[in-house]
Design a protein around this motif. Structure first.
Motif, PDB file in Angstrom:
ATOM      1  N   UNK A 178       3.622  17.181  -1.494  1.00  0.00           N
ATOM      2  CA  UNK A 178       3.603  15.907  -0.782  1.00  0.00           C
ATOM      3  C   UNK A 178       2.178  15.386  -0.720  1.00  0.00           C
ATOM      4  N   UNK A 179       2.070  14.086  -0.529  1.00  0.00           N
ATOM      5  CA  UNK A 179       0.749  13.470  -0.422  1.00  0.00           C
ATOM      6  C   UNK A 179       0.872  12.258   0.483  1.00  0.00           C
ATOM      7  N   UNK A 202      -4.233   6.966   6.458  1.00  0.00           N
ATOM      8  CA  UNK A 202      -3.854   6.234   7.665  1.00  0.00           C
ATOM      9  C   UNK A 202      -2.621   6.795   8.353  1.00  0.00           C
ATOM     10  N   UNK A 203      -1.819   7.593   7.646  1.00  0.00           N
ATOM     11  CA  UNK A 203      -0.593   8.124   8.240  1.00  0.00           C
ATOM     12  C   UNK A 203      -0.576   9.654   8.293  1.00  0.00           C
ATOM     13  N   UNK A 204      -1.582  10.262   7.718  1.00  0.00           N
ATOM     14  CA  UNK A 204      -1.621  11.737   7.673  1.00  0.00           C
ATOM     15  C   UNK A 204      -1.586  12.310   9.079  1.00  0.00           C
ATOM     16  N   UNK A 263       8.460   9.039  11.018  1.00  0.00           N
ATOM     17  CA  UNK A 263       7.241   8.377  11.488  1.00  0.00           C
ATOM     18  C   UNK A 263       7.097   8.602  12.983  1.00  0.00           C
ATOM     19  N   UNK A 264       6.053   9.303  13.360  1.00  0.00           N
ATOM     20  CA  UNK A 264       5.784   9.606  14.766  1.00  0.00           C
ATOM     21  C   UNK A 264       4.494   8.928  15.203  1.00  0.00           C
ATOM     22  N   UNK A 292       0.824  -1.201   0.000  1.00  0.00           N
ATOM     23  CA  UNK A 292       0.000   0.000   0.000  1.00  0.00           C
ATOM     24  C   UNK A 292       0.863   1.259   0.000  1.00  0.00           C
ATOM     25  N   UNK A 293       0.299   2.289  -0.580  1.00  0.00           N
ATOM     26  CA  UNK A 293       0.948   3.599  -0.639  1.00  0.00           C
ATOM     27  C   UNK A 293       0.991   4.221   0.752  1.00  0.00           C
ATOM     28  N   UNK A 294       2.101   4.893   1.055  1.00  0.00           N
ATOM     29  CA  UNK A 294       2.237   5.596   2.334  1.00  0.00           C
ATOM     30  C   UNK A 294       2.358   7.106   2.110  1.00  0.00           C
ATOM     31  N   UNK A 295       3.344   7.505   1.284  1.00  0.00           N
ATOM     32  CA  UNK A 295       3.584   8.936   1.081  1.00  0.00           C
ATOM     33  C   UNK A 295       4.373   9.147  -0.197  1.00  0.00           C
ATOM     34  N   UNK A 296       4.236  10.336  -0.770  1.00  0.00           N
ATOM     35  CA  UNK A 296       4.991  10.686  -1.969  1.00  0.00           C
ATOM     36  C   UNK A 296       5.426  12.140  -1.884  1.00  0.00           C
TER      37      UNK A 296
END
Length: 125
Positions: free
Chosen positions: A58-59, A63-65, A83-84, A46-50
């Motif tokens: 950025x995008x 789930x991680x925003x 990652x926090x 799955x995509x996390x960030x770009x």
């Protein structure tokens, strides 16, 4: 073919932080959108960030925003994922990827043609 090498994974308790790094072997790194993806056991990637080639866009996956931050340093041919407030459901192998087309903004996984070997992130509850 560019080589991508991830580092920074490990075991962390829920609520903790990790910073992933991805080093690219080619100077043309700076003209490509970069992304982070992850794959948990038994699940699809799955995509996390770009992040765009200049870093101006950025995008993030929903789930991680608000918890993860992607950044890049083109002078060092590197991209990072801070990652926090990690959660057990963040446990996965994390992959760095380079988009196939220069100066093209996209975060669809099919558009990324170069991938690293992955780094394991394990979040204990």
């Amino acid at each position: 073919q560019v080589q991508l090498v991830e580092s920074g994974g490990g075991l962390v308790q829920a609520g903790g932080s990790l910073r992933l790094s991805c080093a690219a072997s080619r100077r043309t790194f700076s003209t490509y959108t970069m992304g982070w993806f992850r794959q948990a056991p038994g699940k699809e990637r799955e995509f996390v960030a770009a992040i765009s080639w200049s870093g101006g866009r950025t995008y993030y996956a929903d789930s991680v925003k608000g918890r993860f931050t992607i950044s890049r340093d083109n002078a060092k041919n590197a991209v990072y994922l801070q990652m926090n407030r990690l959660k057990p459901e963040d446990t996965a192998v994390y992959y760095c990827a380079k988009h196939s087309a220069p100066r093209y903004w996209s975060f669809e996984g099919s558009g990324f043609g170069s991938w690293g070997q992955g780094t394991q992130v394990t979040v204990s509850s």
